[in-house]
Write a protein that holds these residues in place. Sequence first.
Motif, PDB file in Angstrom:
ATOM      1  N   VAL A 524     -13.411  75.482 -48.772  1.00 19.51           N
ATOM      2  CA  VAL A 524     -12.666  74.898 -49.886  1.00 19.51           C
ATOM      3  C   VAL A 524     -11.770  73.798 -49.329  1.00 19.51           C
ATOM      4  O   VAL A 524     -11.204  73.943 -48.240  1.00 19.51           O
ATOM      5  CB  VAL A 524     -11.796  75.955 -50.594  1.00 19.51           C
ATOM      6  N   MET A 525     -11.618  72.720 -50.091  1.00 16.35           N
ATOM      7  CA  MET A 525     -10.703  71.635 -49.712  1.00 16.35           C
ATOM      8  C   MET A 525      -9.627  71.506 -50.788  1.00 16.35           C
ATOM      9  O   MET A 525      -9.921  71.489 -51.977  1.00 16.35           O
ATOM     10  CB  MET A 525     -11.455  70.314 -49.569  1.00 16.35           C
ATOM     11  N   LYS A 526      -8.347  71.403 -50.333  1.00 17.39           N
ATOM     12  CA  LYS A 526      -7.220  71.264 -51.266  1.00 17.39           C
ATOM     13  C   LYS A 526      -6.326  70.134 -50.790  1.00 17.39           C
ATOM     14  O   LYS A 526      -6.038  70.024 -49.592  1.00 17.39           O
ATOM     15  CB  LYS A 526      -6.391  72.556 -51.326  1.00 17.39           C
ATOM     16  N   ILE A 527      -5.850  69.363 -51.729  1.00 17.72           N
ATOM     17  CA  ILE A 527      -4.975  68.254 -51.401  1.00 17.72           C
ATOM     18  C   ILE A 527      -3.619  68.769 -50.913  1.00 17.72           C
ATOM     19  O   ILE A 527      -3.143  69.814 -51.377  1.00 17.72           O
ATOM     20  CB  ILE A 527      -4.780  67.311 -52.620  1.00 17.72           C
ATOM     21  N   VAL A 528      -2.990  68.067 -49.995  1.00 14.74           N
ATOM     22  CA  VAL A 528      -1.637  68.376 -49.519  1.00 14.74           C
ATOM     23  C   VAL A 528      -0.748  67.186 -49.865  1.00 14.74           C
ATOM     24  O   VAL A 528      -0.942  66.080 -49.343  1.00 14.74           O
ATOM     25  CB  VAL A 528      -1.610  68.636 -48.003  1.00 14.74           C
ATOM     26  N   SER A 529       0.215  67.418 -50.761  1.00 13.65           N
ATOM     27  CA  SER A 529       1.148  66.364 -51.163  1.00 13.65           C
ATOM     28  C   SER A 529       2.413  67.008 -51.706  1.00 13.65           C
ATOM     29  O   SER A 529       2.339  67.915 -52.543  1.00 13.65           O
ATOM     30  CB  SER A 529       0.535  65.473 -52.251  1.00 13.65           C
ATOM     31  N   PRO A 530       3.588  66.551 -51.252  1.00 15.33           N
ATOM     32  CA  PRO A 530       4.841  67.125 -51.772  1.00 15.33           C
ATOM     33  C   PRO A 530       5.048  66.837 -53.259  1.00 15.33           C
ATOM     34  O   PRO A 530       5.821  67.519 -53.917  1.00 15.33           O
ATOM     35  CB  PRO A 530       5.922  66.451 -50.920  1.00 15.33           C
ATOM     36  N   GLN A 531       4.356  65.835 -53.787  1.00 12.25           N
ATOM     37  CA  GLN A 531       4.503  65.488 -55.196  1.00 12.25           C
ATOM     38  C   GLN A 531       3.535  66.261 -56.111  1.00 12.25           C
ATOM     39  O   GLN A 531       3.624  66.148 -57.339  1.00 12.25           O
ATOM     40  CB  GLN A 531       4.274  63.985 -55.417  1.00 12.25           C
ATOM     41  N   ILE A 532       2.618  67.024 -55.524  1.00 10.08           N
ATOM     42  CA  ILE A 532       1.606  67.716 -56.334  1.00 10.08           C
ATOM     43  C   ILE A 532       1.760  69.224 -56.151  1.00 10.08           C
ATOM     44  O   ILE A 532       1.443  69.771 -55.086  1.00 10.08           O
ATOM     45  CB  ILE A 532       0.182  67.281 -55.936  1.00 10.08           C
ATOM     46  N   HIS A 557     -13.438  60.969 -51.302  1.00  7.64           N
ATOM     47  CA  HIS A 557     -13.456  60.927 -52.762  1.00  7.64           C
ATOM     48  C   HIS A 557     -12.157  61.460 -53.354  1.00  7.64           C
ATOM     49  O   HIS A 557     -11.595  60.887 -54.303  1.00  7.64           O
ATOM     50  CB  HIS A 557     -14.659  61.731 -53.285  1.00  7.64           C
ATOM     51  N   MET A 558     -11.660  62.559 -52.779  1.00  5.95           N
ATOM     52  CA  MET A 558     -10.429  63.162 -53.274  1.00  5.95           C
ATOM     53  C   MET A 558      -9.253  62.196 -53.135  1.00  5.95           C
ATOM     54  O   MET A 558      -8.463  62.007 -54.071  1.00  5.95           O
ATOM     55  CB  MET A 558     -10.132  64.481 -52.535  1.00  5.95           C
ATOM     56  N   PHE A 559      -9.133  61.569 -51.965  1.00  6.18           N
ATOM     57  CA  PHE A 559      -8.029  60.640 -51.746  1.00  6.18           C
ATOM     58  C   PHE A 559      -8.116  59.438 -52.687  1.00  6.18           C
ATOM     59  O   PHE A 559      -7.103  58.965 -53.217  1.00  6.18           O
ATOM     60  CB  PHE A 559      -8.012  60.181 -50.288  1.00  6.18           C
ATOM     61  N   THR A 560      -9.334  58.958 -52.907  1.00  5.02           N
ATOM     62  CA  THR A 560      -9.508  57.808 -53.793  1.00  5.02           C
ATOM     63  C   THR A 560      -9.106  58.147 -55.220  1.00  5.02           C
ATOM     64  O   THR A 560      -8.347  57.403 -55.875  1.00  5.02           O
ATOM     65  CB  THR A 560     -10.969  57.336 -53.763  1.00  5.02           C
ATOM     66  N   GLU A 561      -9.614  59.269 -55.724  1.00  2.00           N
ATOM     67  CA  GLU A 561      -9.360  59.624 -57.115  1.00  2.00           C
ATOM     68  C   GLU A 561      -7.896  59.973 -57.366  1.00  2.00           C
ATOM     69  O   GLU A 561      -7.297  59.543 -58.364  1.00  2.00           O
ATOM     70  CB  GLU A 561     -10.253  60.811 -57.519  1.00  2.00           C
ATOM     71  N   ILE A 562      -7.293  60.757 -56.470  1.00  2.07           N
ATOM     72  CA  ILE A 562      -5.892  61.134 -56.673  1.00  2.07           C
ATOM     73  C   ILE A 562      -4.985  59.922 -56.476  1.00  2.07           C
ATOM     74  O   ILE A 562      -3.983  59.749 -57.178  1.00  2.07           O
ATOM     75  CB  ILE A 562      -5.497  62.293 -55.733  1.00  2.07           C
ATOM     76  N   LYS A 565      -4.974  58.170 -59.714  1.00  2.00           N
ATOM     77  CA  LYS A 565      -4.228  58.861 -60.758  1.00  2.00           C
ATOM     78  C   LYS A 565      -2.728  58.895 -60.472  1.00  2.00           C
ATOM     79  O   LYS A 565      -1.904  58.816 -61.392  1.00  2.00           O
ATOM     80  CB  LYS A 565      -4.734  60.301 -60.907  1.00  2.00           C
ATOM     81  N   MET A 566      -2.366  59.067 -59.196  1.00  2.00           N
ATOM     82  CA  MET A 566      -0.954  59.196 -58.813  1.00  2.00           C
ATOM     83  C   MET A 566      -0.654  58.249 -57.653  1.00  2.00           C
ATOM     84  O   MET A 566      -0.523  58.682 -56.502  1.00  2.00           O
ATOM     85  CB  MET A 566      -0.644  60.651 -58.424  1.00  2.00           C
ATOM     86  N   PRO A 567      -0.534  56.982 -57.922  1.00  2.00           N
ATOM     87  CA  PRO A 567      -0.367  56.003 -56.843  1.00  2.00           C
ATOM     88  C   PRO A 567       0.906  56.179 -56.025  1.00  2.00           C
ATOM     89  O   PRO A 567       0.968  55.740 -54.882  1.00  2.00           O
ATOM     90  CB  PRO A 567      -0.367  54.659 -57.591  1.00  2.00           C
ATOM     91  N   LYS A 568       1.915  56.851 -56.607  1.00  7.29           N
ATOM     92  CA  LYS A 568       3.177  57.031 -55.870  1.00  7.29           C
ATOM     93  C   LYS A 568       3.208  58.328 -55.063  1.00  7.29           C
ATOM     94  O   LYS A 568       4.159  58.580 -54.328  1.00  7.29           O
ATOM     95  CB  LYS A 568       4.346  56.996 -56.845  1.00  7.29           C
ATOM     96  N   ALA A 569       2.205  59.148 -55.216  1.00  8.04           N
ATOM     97  CA  ALA A 569       2.179  60.418 -54.483  1.00  8.04           C
ATOM     98  C   ALA A 569       1.862  60.183 -53.010  1.00  8.04           C
ATOM     99  O   ALA A 569       0.985  59.383 -52.669  1.00  8.04           O
ATOM    100  CB  ALA A 569       1.147  61.363 -55.098  1.00  8.04           C
ATOM    101  N   LYS A 570       2.568  60.892 -52.149  1.00 11.52           N
ATOM    102  CA  LYS A 570       2.305  60.820 -50.712  1.00 11.52           C
ATOM    103  C   LYS A 570       1.231  61.851 -50.373  1.00 11.52           C
ATOM    104  O   LYS A 570       1.454  63.055 -50.454  1.00 11.52           O
ATOM    105  CB  LYS A 570       3.579  61.111 -49.931  1.00 11.52           C
ATOM    106  N   LEU A 571       0.044  61.365 -49.968  1.00 15.91           N
ATOM    107  CA  LEU A 571      -1.073  62.260 -49.651  1.00 15.91           C
ATOM    108  C   LEU A 571      -1.091  62.481 -48.148  1.00 15.91           C
ATOM    109  O   LEU A 571      -1.424  61.598 -47.371  1.00 15.91           O
ATOM    110  CB  LEU A 571      -2.386  61.649 -50.138  1.00 15.91           C
TER     111      LEU A 571
END
Length: 698
Positions: A524-532, A557-562, A565-571
């Motif tokens: 499983v892959m999950k995004i890591v971001s303090p804003q999400i 793909h995940m980094f591109t799509e998120i 959607k959330m350009p200010k989020a730190k991924l």
Amino acid sequence: MPSSLRPFFKATGVAVIGASANPRKLSHGILKNLIEYGYKGGIYPVNPGSEDILGQKCYPDVAAVPNPVDLAVIILPAPATPEALEACGKRGIKAVVIISGGFKETGSDGQELEAQCLKIAADHQMRLIGPNCVGLVNLHNGLNTTFISGLPDVGGIGFLSQSGAVCGGVVDLVQGKKVGFSHFLSLGNEADVTETDIIEYLGDDPNTNVIAAYVEQIRDGRRFLEVAREVSRKKPIVLLKAGRTSAGARAVSSHTGSLAGSYSAYQSAFKQAGVIEVNTVAELFDVSMCLDFQPLPTGKRAVILTNAGGPAALTSDSLSAHGIILEDLEAETRDVLRQHLNPAAQVGNPVDMLGGAEPADYAMAVKQLISDKNVDIVIPILVPQSLVNPAGVAQAIVDASQGSTRPVLTCIMGDISVNEARLVLQGNRMPMFVHPESMGRVLEAMLDYAVWRSQKIEAVAPLLNVDRAAVEKILRAPGAAKVFGEAETRPILAAYGIPMIKGGMASNPVAAAKLADEIGFPVVMKIVSPQILHKSDVGGIYLNLQNETEVMAAYEHMFTEIGRKMPKAKLEGVMIEQMAGSGQEVIVGMRRDAGFGPLLMFGLGGVYVELFKDVSFRVAPVSEKEALQMISETGAGKLLKGFRGTPASDLDAVVSCIQRLGQLALDFPEIEEVEVNPLLVHAQGRGALVLDGRIILN
């Protein structure tokens, strides 16, 4: 019994500071009540402008008051109160009731004035009740420092209230109905003496059989829980909590959260301490009266004895709704009833004696029903008829019930025509109701309390495999974040022995593919971001990735799509985790309550937790038994035990997680909130795994 509170209830002399000869002043009413209700101690009005009031010699100041005096009642404008309080301290008075308003309830200036009074009291080792209160009454010795008109009968209910208006209304409600009280208290702002102090005092008071309370806020929740749990072993505490809804909470200036709001903490503490919570003022005194007058039921089997079918049907519905059952009577009991009652009477359960039933019929039937081995509770019902005297029926029920070890609760429907019957019954310590649907809730409360008191207190066992130092190093590291996502939360939970799904963090596609290979596919892959915080809401979770190529493509793909959607989020990267097997998803969490401390939560997990709100709560720490009760209160708990042929899940693993989360919260008060969602629970004996989690610091 706290000795510092004794002068409030057993004073040898009372100084009334601000006493007035004007009958329209509150202080005049207080002095009048002290004189009229049989108090035998010294009564000392303090007013430099009068020589005597109501036949009592006046004194210019409290310093001139003779001995004995150990209680003062201050009824002065708020700005004059600190000076009067200082004078009481110098006089050696150790207990003071401040009736006056104008303190913290009015804003910052009043709050400062109240703090000043509290400091003076501390300097002189005085105890304060109030300010902004109605006063108190000890009905067994006539000590009445209130200005309320009239008093209830003397009896075994100790009543305390954080609202003076509720006190006054209750006096009028119960007056003349033979509902007896030992003490009556209004606590006002609780600058010093609190509801918990009074509960502790009344817990040791020999004249108090039941403690009834109206509360709006409990500031020291953990002390309340400790004291109430001990007192409830000796006598019942019946409590009405105001401010349970958001509107009610605003009315009493308290705060509620979204899911685990403050009322959830109150409910949990009441359950854990054996406190009987009620929903209305009527229930408060119905339940308290029955607990004072009657023995606790030893079972839930009731019998209804009636002269009318409609009220019996309403009573049956009420009993059923609250878990009380109507058991078949013994054959011998039915035979005796047939021999003595109207041939057309029904001798099942309910026993319907028909409209012409007379006092002798009630007396005979009650005696038989009390002795029936299938009966735990007897409920006689009377609808007054023109040829039947309600008071006569009441006396027959009293006589037939003498010496009964089973509770007898009587319903006589009506109003004006049943007053005499009420006095007969309640004057003989037998509760009477006028609404048949009221008794189910009362009996449920009595049964719940009987069960709680019969249970042994289970100690909370110490937890093994806890690495407190490791968590301390993470939480208190320089520059530590206030919100910990899954990556930062994993080592904290693992340090407290909470099992995690195999996984780790990667900050680029190549590292992600390598980590996935080490863990073993599928992953499983999950995004890591303090804003999400809610990953699934933004497409931040990919399941069932089968090889390194899929992992790298998914990362991109995940980094591109998120990012779109959330350009200010730190991924910051992704979590790569083993695909979990089958199991039941639940949520385990903690939110710190301002009064009660860590409040643990359990319920149905996954993405629907906010929708269904299938959750239960307890204040940490919890024993194994309390954790199991917590689980059983939810639909998720029913699923875990096996539902429609599904195998039972590992409840022990869930209990361990709940207890360890509670210990983590107790050890680290800087943790404001923890959420483990989901905790995947496998079949019995196969454990549970945390699939996601987060921590918020205060």
